[in-house]
Enzyme design. Structure first.
Site, PDB file in Angstrom:
ATOM      1  N   ASN A  32       0.814  -1.222   0.000  1.00  0.00           N
ATOM      2  CA  ASN A  32       0.000   0.000   0.000  1.00  0.00           C
ATOM      3  C   ASN A  32       0.846   1.270   0.000  1.00  0.00           C
ATOM      4  O   ASN A  32       0.302   2.384  -0.025  1.00  0.00           O
ATOM      5  CB  ASN A  32      -0.984   0.005   1.179  1.00  0.00           C
ATOM      6  N   SER A 124       9.497 -11.808  14.376  1.00  0.00           N
ATOM      7  CA  SER A 124      10.487 -10.946  15.016  1.00  0.00           C
ATOM      8  C   SER A 124      10.965 -11.545  16.323  1.00  0.00           C
ATOM      9  O   SER A 124      10.234 -12.280  16.999  1.00  0.00           O
ATOM     10  CB  SER A 124       9.838  -9.582  15.293  1.00  0.00           C
ATOM     11  N   TYR A 149       3.451  -3.927  19.087  1.00  0.00           N
ATOM     12  CA  TYR A 149       4.039  -4.481  17.866  1.00  0.00           C
ATOM     13  C   TYR A 149       4.458  -5.935  18.091  1.00  0.00           C
ATOM     14  O   TYR A 149       4.141  -6.828  17.304  1.00  0.00           O
ATOM     15  CB  TYR A 149       5.250  -3.642  17.428  1.00  0.00           C
ATOM     16  N   LYS A 153       3.035  -9.757  16.424  1.00  0.00           N
ATOM     17  CA  LYS A 153       3.846 -10.843  15.855  1.00  0.00           C
ATOM     18  C   LYS A 153       3.606 -12.147  16.612  1.00  0.00           C
ATOM     19  O   LYS A 153       3.442 -13.215  16.010  1.00  0.00           O
ATOM     20  CB  LYS A 153       5.332 -10.468  15.893  1.00  0.00           C
ATOM     21  N   TYR A 177      13.176 -12.515  12.852  1.00  0.00           N
ATOM     22  CA  TYR A 177      14.316 -11.652  12.540  1.00  0.00           C
ATOM     23  C   TYR A 177      14.850 -11.014  13.800  1.00  0.00           C
ATOM     24  O   TYR A 177      14.101 -10.662  14.701  1.00  0.00           O
ATOM     25  CB  TYR A 177      13.934 -10.477  11.641  1.00  0.00           C
ATOM     26  N   LEU A 200      17.793   2.360  14.448  1.00  0.00           N
ATOM     27  CA  LEU A 200      19.089   2.966  14.752  1.00  0.00           C
ATOM     28  C   LEU A 200      19.892   3.343  13.508  1.00  0.00           C
ATOM     29  O   LEU A 200      20.361   4.481  13.388  1.00  0.00           O
ATOM     30  CB  LEU A 200      19.905   1.997  15.624  1.00  0.00           C
TER      31      LEU A 200
END
Length: 336
Positions: A32, A124, A149, A153, A177, A200
């Site tokens: 999107n 994650s 968040y 996951k 990840y 970062l």
């Protein structure tokens, strides 16, 4: 047969598209463009000399999903699409649960209706919460996530696990990840966040290129060697290769498989700053800011399972991650 890559115009998605095309796969992208640029897909075509098909659309939009599956001959889905900022998720939990969970439920339902039952899910290390063991193996229990968040996951892993257990025709690979940084070595593709970066490395590179005044380091009083948070940073090209390897596994019928994708080495925030300075010769001014809600002290992986079962391991070192990140930023100071 094509691979549908949701969120394929984003940072990890676009680099994975390069590696998929180079490996001979046909690629369809749905995105999107809420946190991505279609120009990234032009760079994918440029770097590979191959074409891919792009649909602008949202995973919450059942109509566009049905159109994609009715038009294209899709064998598997690599699912990246989702909101991904830890800090923003704490401020906007409803938006994160709606987009990430409702969107994925809609996608998987449409997949089921079209009898496409192969999915690689972009998960994650946040699912481990404040991890029970370091380094983290896949046997480490999932923890209490420290932000919405992470919960999206974790919940989606559970949902996909339940779907696979209920119907063994499904093949599900959950890729956890660690912290992706770096960029394509050509300097033509990289991380291109909208607004102030949440991660970062793009923050460091934007300081280096003069777009931002200084780096904010969120907390220097963690129980680590220098007080700053320690993470497992992985080059995005290594991460992209992990998806290609996982796709080969998926094609053989995996049932349910879970893999960490990381280097197995932890670097503090200040380690990254100093390695960036070594790799580029550029001094990075920084200030210490208060800790962010939801952050933990230490998180790095044991990725032996991916090496053993997928034949995958990280090849890029920290200086290469810093070099390639800077090469992208200096060549594209305004992004795409």
């Amino acid at each position: 047969m094509a691979i549908l890559v949701t969120g394929g115009a984003g940072f990890i998605g676009s680099h994975t598209c390069v590696q998929l095309l180079n490996a001979g796969y046909e690629v369809i992208v749905l995105d999107n463009l809420s946190n991505a640029s279609e120009k990234s897909l032009d760079r994918v075509r440029e770097l590979t000399g191959k074409n891919l098909k792009f649909y602008k659309g949202d995973i919450l939009d059942r109509d566009i999903l049905n159109k994609v599956f009715e038009t294209e001959d899709i064998s598997s889905v690599i699912h990246f699409a989702g909101l991904k900022s830890v800090g923003e998720s704490v401020k906007k939990p409803l938006e994160y649960y709606d987009n990430n969970i409702t969107g994925t439920l809609t996608l998987v339902d449409v997949m089921r209706q079209h009898n496409v039952k192969n999915i690689i899910f972009s998960s994650s290390a946040t699912v481990y919460g404040d991890p029970a063991e370091i380094p983290i193996t896949e046997k480490c229990p999932k923890g209490q996530c420290t932000n919405p968040y992470g919960w999206t996951k974790s919940m989606l892993e559970q949902i996909l696990t339940d779907i696979q257990h209920a119907d063994n025709e499904w093949n599900v690979v959950l890729l956890r990840y660690f912290n992706p940084i770096g960029a394509h070595p050509s300097g033509r593709m990289g991380e291109n966040p909208n607004g102030i970066p949440n991660n970062l490395m793009p923050y460091i590179t934007q300081v280096a290129v003069g777009k931002l005044k200084e780096l904010s380091i969120f907390g220097d009083d963690y129980d680590t060697t220098d007080g700053t948070g320690v993470r497992d940073y992985i080059h995005v090209m290594d991460l992209a290769d992990g998806h290609v390897k996982a796709l080969s596994k998926l094609a053989k019928g995996t049932g349910l498989s879970i893999y960490n994708l990381g280097t197995g080495t932890g670097y503090s925030v200040l380690d990254i700053v100093h390695n960036f300075e070594r790799a580029t010769g550029i001094k990075i001014p920084y200030k210490v800011a208060p800790r962010r809600a939801g952050d933990i002290a230490v998180c790095y992986s044991n990725a032996d399972k991916a090496k053993k079962e997928l034949g995958w391991e990280a090849n890029y070192g920290i200086l290469e991650m810093c070099r390639d990140s800077w090469n992208w930023q200096k060549s594209n100071p305004e992004g795409y």
